[in-house]
Motif scaffolding. Structure first.
Motif, short mmCIF file in Angstrom:
data_model
loop_
_atom_site.label_atom_id
_atom_site.label_comp_id
_atom_site.label_asym_id
_atom_site.label_seq_id
_atom_site.Cartn_x
_atom_site.Cartn_y
_atom_site.Cartn_z
N LEU A 99 39.69 32.26 45.89
CA LEU A 99 40.49 31.83 44.75
C LEU A 99 41.97 32.16 45.00
N PRO A 100 42.89 31.31 44.52
CA PRO A 100 44.31 31.58 44.74
C PRO A 100 44.80 32.74 43.87
N GLY A 101 44.94 33.90 44.50
CA GLY A 101 45.39 35.10 43.80
C GLY A 101 46.65 35.63 44.44
N PHE A 102 47.63 36.04 43.61
CA PHE A 102 48.95 36.39 44.12
C PHE A 102 49.48 37.65 43.44
N GLN A 103 50.16 38.47 44.24
CA GLN A 103 50.88 39.62 43.74
C GLN A 103 52.37 39.33 43.85
N PHE A 104 53.14 39.67 42.83
CA PHE A 104 54.58 39.48 42.87
C PHE A 104 55.25 40.55 43.73
N ILE A 105 56.32 40.16 44.41
CA ILE A 105 57.17 41.11 45.13
C ILE A 105 58.08 41.79 44.11
N GLN A 106 58.12 43.11 44.10
CA GLN A 106 58.95 43.85 43.16
C GLN A 106 59.85 44.84 43.88
N ASP A 107 61.03 45.08 43.32
CA ASP A 107 61.86 46.17 43.81
C ASP A 107 61.06 47.47 43.77
N PRO A 108 61.12 48.27 44.83
CA PRO A 108 60.34 49.51 44.80
C PRO A 108 60.84 50.53 43.78
N VAL A 109 62.13 50.50 43.46
CA VAL A 109 62.75 51.49 42.57
C VAL A 109 62.34 52.89 43.06
N GLU A 110 61.55 53.64 42.31
CA GLU A 110 61.14 54.98 42.74
C GLU A 110 59.63 55.06 42.97
N TYR A 111 59.00 53.92 43.15
CA TYR A 111 57.54 53.86 43.10
C TYR A 111 56.88 54.78 44.12
N ALA A 135 55.23 34.80 32.34
CA ALA A 135 54.91 33.78 31.35
C ALA A 135 55.22 32.38 31.88
N THR A 136 56.33 32.25 32.59
CA THR A 136 56.71 30.94 33.13
C THR A 136 55.73 30.48 34.20
N PHE A 137 55.36 31.37 35.10
CA PHE A 137 54.40 31.00 36.15
C PHE A 137 53.06 30.62 35.55
N ALA A 138 52.60 31.36 34.55
CA ALA A 138 51.34 31.03 33.89
C ALA A 138 51.43 29.67 33.20
N TYR A 139 52.55 29.40 32.53
CA TYR A 139 52.75 28.13 31.83
C TYR A 139 52.75 26.97 32.83
N GLN A 140 53.49 27.16 33.94
CA GLN A 140 53.55 26.09 34.94
C GLN A 140 52.18 25.81 35.55
N ALA A 141 51.44 26.88 35.86
CA ALA A 141 50.11 26.70 36.44
C ALA A 141 49.15 26.05 35.45
N ALA A 142 49.34 26.36 34.17
CA ALA A 142 48.45 25.81 33.15
C ALA A 142 48.70 24.33 32.90
N ASN A 143 49.91 23.86 33.15
CA ASN A 143 50.25 22.48 32.82
C ASN A 143 50.40 21.57 34.03
N PHE A 175 38.88 27.20 38.54
CA PHE A 175 39.89 28.26 38.53
C PHE A 175 41.18 27.74 39.16
N ALA A 176 42.31 27.92 38.48
CA ALA A 176 43.58 27.40 38.96
C ALA A 176 44.41 28.43 39.70
N ALA A 177 44.55 29.66 39.14
CA ALA A 177 45.43 30.65 39.77
C ALA A 177 45.27 32.00 39.09
N TYR A 178 45.58 33.05 39.84
CA TYR A 178 45.66 34.41 39.29
C TYR A 178 46.96 35.04 39.75
N PHE A 179 47.69 35.66 38.80
CA PHE A 179 48.95 36.35 39.09
C PHE A 179 48.84 37.80 38.65
N ASN A 180 49.29 38.71 39.53
CA ASN A 180 49.09 40.15 39.33
C ASN A 180 50.43 40.90 39.41
N VAL A 181 50.58 41.94 38.61
CA VAL A 181 51.72 42.86 38.71
C VAL A 181 51.19 44.27 38.84
N ASP A 182 51.54 44.94 39.93
CA ASP A 182 51.08 46.31 40.14
C ASP A 182 51.94 47.06 41.15
#
Length: 437
Positions: A367-379, A407-415, A306-313
């Motif tokens: 396993l290396p799992g990561f959540q992206f930092i996002q602007d809160p907007v109105e969350y 897509a870029t992070f997944a591509y970079q991690a894959a290669n 397993f190389a990496a996991y990236f999450n958006v939530d």
């Protein structure tokens, strides 16, 4: 694409129909919603409204024998301040700099202060209170909703387990409408409500599923990069920002990778998880099946591949960086990957942990799992678990940027020649020692 069954999840639930209005004195409709996994009224019911604030055992005796056949307001009225500040927000540079700083560790034993204020601290008291209202024969309980301006935050009031004790019908009402009824009762003006609550339980299949799709790799096809988001939501809106936004970003990221025709050395797999709202259940089941069970930490063969996991939530907001989840060794790697996106505002790496979403299922087994930092907007102020979590609150430009970044992070991690660096393996977490969600 395929569905991977996991379970048991428990019984399903849906609200089929709901209406509520005051029909005494002056008639007016009400903004209100039933709690999940609570029963309905079996048709329209007209009844008087009363107040019964039960905070301790003595209050049971105060209200016993007075509530049968009534709608019961069960939470005190609160102040409703004016909305002088906009509910939407983007991180400022100062906030991002503060987020990137190493957090100060609290003194030993000082991490959590005692909560002040009233209320009953007995963890079983709320269950006893619900059983009391049920035994007293109330039509439904009514709670004042969090939020204001017509925004109502609603989650669950019953259990997915059909063998658990039954609960009464439970309604959460917009604070302004709750207050209007409250004041009428305070002034001794009788109030009658008409409600029709049609809720449905599903007991035929107690399992759930995850949605999985992938693009096979080339020379390292047996190694895996994963991107993911949760597919489930609560019922008062359509789940647009929590988490159709993350699901759509991940599907678009996979589409971008496929459409470019670029070769990727590792397989890139998409996971859309169910049961996240009930405690990361779908992603935990997937990790347990494929990589390791955090209860005993016995590793399966795919754990090493397993190389990496990236999450958006975190809603519709633009990606501003990555939470490193305590994994400092990935910092220079992500700094390089973020460089093309600095003009889009992606500038920040935070060493801190962030909780509440599916990357934790991967992190829990090393396993290396990561959540992206996002602007809160109105969350948190408007859309998270509320009736305003609908398509109109989505920011299209943020979503498009986010899909390109993922897509870029997944591509970079894959290669990348090597898989992403890992933290030391955690110790096993038997069920009794697990922290709460």
């Amino acid at each position: 694409m395929n569905l991977e069954t996991w379970g048991p999840f428990g019984r399903g639930w849906s609200n089929e129909n709901f209406s509520a209005r005051v029909i005494s004195t002056s008639s007016f409709p009400l903004i209100a919603y039933p709690k999940a996994w609570t029963p309905g009224t079996n048709g329209p019911v007209t009844a008087e409204v009363v107040v019964a604030i039960v905070n301790n055992d003595q209050d049971f005796d105060t209200f016993r024998g007075q509530l049968r056949g009534k709608y019961v307001m069960v939470t005190p009225m609160r102040d409703v301040p004016a909305l002088f500040e906009a509910p939407g927000h983007r991180f400022t540079e100062e906030e991002l700099v503060a987020m990137s700083a190493q957090p100060v560790q609290p003194p030993r034993g000082g991490g959590r202060g005692q909560r002040g204020g009233g209320g009953n601290n007995n963890p079983n008291f709320n269950d006893r209170r619900l059983r009391f209202f049920l035994s007293e024969g109330v039509v439904a309980t009514i709670e004042a909703g969090q939020g204001s301006g017509g925004t109502v935050f609603v989650q669950a009031g019953g259990s997915r387990n059909a063998s658990d004790p039954p609960v009464p019908s439970q309604i959460v009402m917009a604070i302004e409408h709750y207050g209007r009824i409250w004041r009428m009762i305070e002034k001794k003006v009788p109030v009658r409500l008409e409600m029709n609550i049609e809720n449905k339980f599903y007991d035929q299949d107690l399992n759930s599923f995850n949605i999985v799709a992938e693009i096979p790799g080339t020379d390292k096809a047996d190694e895996l990069v994963m991107i993911g988001a949760h597919f489930d939501s609560w019922h008062t809106g359509t789940g647009a920002t929590d988490n159709a936004a993350g699901s759509a970003v991940m599907m678009e990221a996979l589409r971008i990778l496929k459409a470019t025709g670029l070769k990727m050395r590792r397989t890139v797999r998409l996971g859309l998880w169910t049961g996240e709202e009930e405690g990361l259940l779908g992603s935990r089941a997937y990790v347990t099946q494929h990589f390791a069970d955090r209860q005993d930490m016995k590793l399966k063969p795919d754990h090493a591949k397993f190389a990496a996991y990236f999450n958006v939530d975190n809603g519709t907001g633009a990606i501003r960086g990555v939470y490193l989840q305590g994994n400092e060794t990935v910092s220079p790697i992500f700094q390089a990957w973020m460089q093309p996106f600095r003009n889009l505002g992606m500038t920040t790496l935070s060493i801190r942990n962030t909780g509440g979403t599916d990357h934790l299922s991967f992190d829990a087994v090393g396993l290396p799992g990561f959540q992206f930092i996002q602007d809160p907007v109105e969350y948190n102020s408007r859309t998270h678990h509320s009736n305003m979590d609908v398509y109109e609150r989505i920011q299209a430009s943020d979503m498009m940027k986010n899909a390109v970044i993922v897509a870029t992070f997944a591509y970079q991690a894959a290669n990348r020649d090597e898989k992403l660096p890992r933290k030391p393996l955690p110790r096993p977490q038997p069920p009794a020692n697990r922290p709460g969600n």
